[in-house]
Enzyme design. Structure first.
Site, mmCIF file in Angstrom:
data_model
loop_
_atom_site.group_PDB
_atom_site.id
_atom_site.type_symbol
_atom_site.label_atom_id
_atom_site.label_comp_id
_atom_site.label_asym_id
_atom_site.label_seq_id
_atom_site.Cartn_x
_atom_site.Cartn_y
_atom_site.Cartn_z
ATOM 1 N N LYS A 120 -47.078 -9.932 29.615
ATOM 2 C CA LYS A 120 -47.232 -11.244 30.266
ATOM 3 C C LYS A 120 -48.683 -11.706 30.165
ATOM 4 O O LYS A 120 -48.963 -12.865 29.860
ATOM 5 C CB LYS A 120 -46.793 -11.156 31.742
ATOM 6 C CG LYS A 120 -45.282 -11.048 31.900
ATOM 7 C CD LYS A 120 -44.834 -10.649 33.303
ATOM 8 C CE LYS A 120 -43.326 -10.376 33.301
ATOM 9 N NZ LYS A 120 -42.796 -9.879 34.577
ATOM 10 N N GLN A 157 -45.102 -8.179 40.187
ATOM 11 C CA GLN A 157 -44.167 -7.423 39.371
ATOM 12 C C GLN A 157 -43.277 -6.540 40.257
ATOM 13 O O GLN A 157 -43.759 -5.844 41.144
ATOM 14 C CB GLN A 157 -44.950 -6.550 38.358
ATOM 15 C CG GLN A 157 -44.087 -5.825 37.342
ATOM 16 C CD GLN A 157 -43.316 -6.752 36.407
ATOM 17 O OE1 GLN A 157 -43.722 -7.881 36.146
ATOM 18 N NE2 GLN A 157 -42.184 -6.284 35.919
ATOM 19 N N ASP A 203 -41.691 -17.213 39.134
ATOM 20 C CA ASP A 203 -40.454 -16.443 38.926
ATOM 21 C C ASP A 203 -39.237 -17.238 39.414
ATOM 22 O O ASP A 203 -38.103 -16.915 39.063
ATOM 23 C CB ASP A 203 -40.503 -15.146 39.751
ATOM 24 C CG ASP A 203 -40.931 -13.918 38.957
ATOM 25 O OD1 ASP A 203 -40.602 -13.851 37.761
ATOM 26 O OD2 ASP A 203 -41.573 -13.036 39.549
HETATM 27 N N1 GUN Z 1 -39.393 -6.885 37.078
HETATM 28 C C1 GUN Z 1 -38.474 -6.921 36.082
HETATM 29 N N2 GUN Z 1 -38.230 -8.205 35.718
HETATM 30 C C2 GUN Z 1 -39.008 -8.981 36.508
HETATM 31 C C3 GUN Z 1 -39.205 -10.387 36.594
HETATM 32 O O1 GUN Z 1 -38.587 -11.197 35.892
HETATM 33 N N3 GUN Z 1 -40.108 -10.808 37.526
HETATM 34 C C4 GUN Z 1 -40.781 -9.940 38.337
HETATM 35 N N4 GUN Z 1 -41.627 -10.447 39.218
HETATM 36 N N5 GUN Z 1 -40.616 -8.630 38.280
HETATM 37 C C5 GUN Z 1 -39.734 -8.148 37.367
#
Ligand code: GUN
Length: 296
Positions: A54, A98, A121
Site C-alpha cells: 500500500k 491494517q 477502507d
Molecule cells: N486486512 C486485510 N485486508 C484488509 C483491508 O482491506 N483493510 C484493512 N484495513 N485491513 C485489512
C-alpha cells in the site's frame, strides 16, 4: 470453450495510470497532495507485506504517505489517541488501520474512531449506511475493485442475475449493495448465498454473474455454474509452499473445471487481488478532493 481471462493486474494498472495523472493535476491546479497514513500494529508477516504494498503504491502515485508502525502491545487508548491525531491532521486525507489487530484491542472501537471522511477502507458504519441508501462517498475497496473489473471488461450488469456466495461485511454484503444500486452499470438482481443456504447449486446455476467469496478452495465446481456465466473469484487460500518457499495461492473456484464452462473468469492470483490496493488509492484521491471541495 475456455473462458476469457479477466486480468485484474492489467485493469489495476490502467486505473493507477489514471490516478497518477489525476494526482499531478490536483497538485498543479489546486495545490492538493493526497495524504495517506497506514497504521500497522505488530509485525504479522502478511500484514507487513500488505502495508508495504500500500505504501509503495501510494508513493508511486505521488501521495504524501506515512507508514506508522506501532508495537504489538500498544494500548487501545494509545491507538485511539493516534487515530485522533491523524483525524485532525490536514495533510492526511485517508487513514488505514491494517487488520487484524491484536486480541486486547477492540477492532470495532478502532474502526469507529476514524473520521468517516478519512475512512478510505469504507468500513465505518456511516459509510456502510451511505452505500446502502445510495449516497456513497467511498466504496469498500475489494467490492469496488470487483465492480470496476466487471465494467472495464465490458460485462453486461444491468438486469443480469448476480449471485454472491458469502455474506461478509468486507465483500459479500457490500458487493450486493453496489450491484443493486439504481445507477448505470448496476441495476442487477442480486441473490446472496451463505453457509445456511439450503441448495447452493440451485442458486449459483442461475447466475449470469457469479461472485464467490466463500473462503474455501473448490467451493464452486463446474456443475454449479451456468454455461457462459462470468465468474469472479475473490478467494485467497494458501494451500502450501513451493520448493522455493513461496506461498501457493488458490481461489474458491475450481478454476481448471470452471474455465471450460464460463465465458469469462478471474484467475487467482492476478484477478481481484490487485484491484483492492488500487481502489484504496482511488478512495484516498477522492477523500482529498472532497476535503478540498473539488470532487466531481
Ligand atoms: N486486512 C486485510 N485486508 C484488509 C483491508 O482491506 N483493510 C484493512 N484495513 N485491513 C485489512
Amino acid at each position: 470453450m475456455a473462458a476469457r481471462l479477466i486480468k485484474g493486474t492489467e485493469v489495476a494498472k490502467e486505473i493507477r495510470e489514471e490516478l497518477k495523472k489525476e494526482v499531478e493535476e490536483l497538485k498543479e491546479k489546486h495545490g492538493i497532495e493526497p495524504g495517506l497514513v497506514t497504521i500497522l500494529v505488530g509485525e504479522d508477516p502478511a500484514s507487513v507485506s500488505y502495508v508495504t504494498a500500500k505504501q509503495r503504491t501510494s508513493k508511486e502515485l505521488g501521495f504524501y504517505s506515512i507508514q506508522d508502525n506501532q508495537p504489538v502491545d500498544i494500548s487501545e487508548e494509545a491507538l485511539l489517541a493516534l487515530i485522533d491525531k491523524y483525524n485532525k491532521d490536514p495533510k492526511i486525507h485517508g487513514i488505514l488501520v491494517q487488520l487484524p489487530l491484536p486480541k486486547h484491542i477492540d477492532e470495532t472501537k478502532v474502526l469507529y474512531a476514524i473520521d468517516p471522511k478519512k475512512d478510505v477502507d469504507a468500513f465505518h458504519p456511516v459509510n456502510v449506511g451511505k452505500l446502502l441508501i445510495g449516497e456513497p462517498d467511498f466504496l469498500p475497496c475489494t467490492p469496488h475493485g470487483i465492480w470496476q473489473l466487471l465494467i472495464r471488461s465490458g460485462v453486461q450488469i444491468e438486469g443480469s442475475e448476480v449471485v454472491v456466495v458469502g455474506r461478509s461485511n468486507i465483500v459479500g454484503k457490500p458487493i450486493a449493495a453496489i450491484l443493486m444500486q439504481k445507477v448505470p452499470n448496476a441495476n442487477a438482481t442480486v441473490t446472496v448465498c451463505h453457509t445456511r443456504t439450503k441448495d447452493m447449486a440451485f442458486h449459483t446455476r442461475r447466475a449470469d454473474i457469479l461472485i464467490v467469496a466463500a473462503g474455501r478452495p473448490k467451493a464452486i465446481t463446474a456443475d454449479m455454474v451456468k454455461d457462459g456465466a462470468v465468474v469472479i473469484d475473490v478467494g485467497v487460500n494458501r494451500i502450501g509452499k513451493t520448493p522455493e518457499g513461496k506461498a501457493i495461492l488458490v481461489g474458491d473456484v475450481d478454476f481448471e473445471e470452471v474455465k471450460e464452462k464460463a465465458s469469462a473468469i478471474t484467475p487467482v492470483p492476478g484477478g481481484v487481488g490487485p484491484m483492492t490496493i488500487t481502489m484504496l488509492m482511488f478512495n484516498t484521491v477522492k477523500a482529498a478532493k472532497l476535503a478540498a471541495g473539488v470532487a466531481k
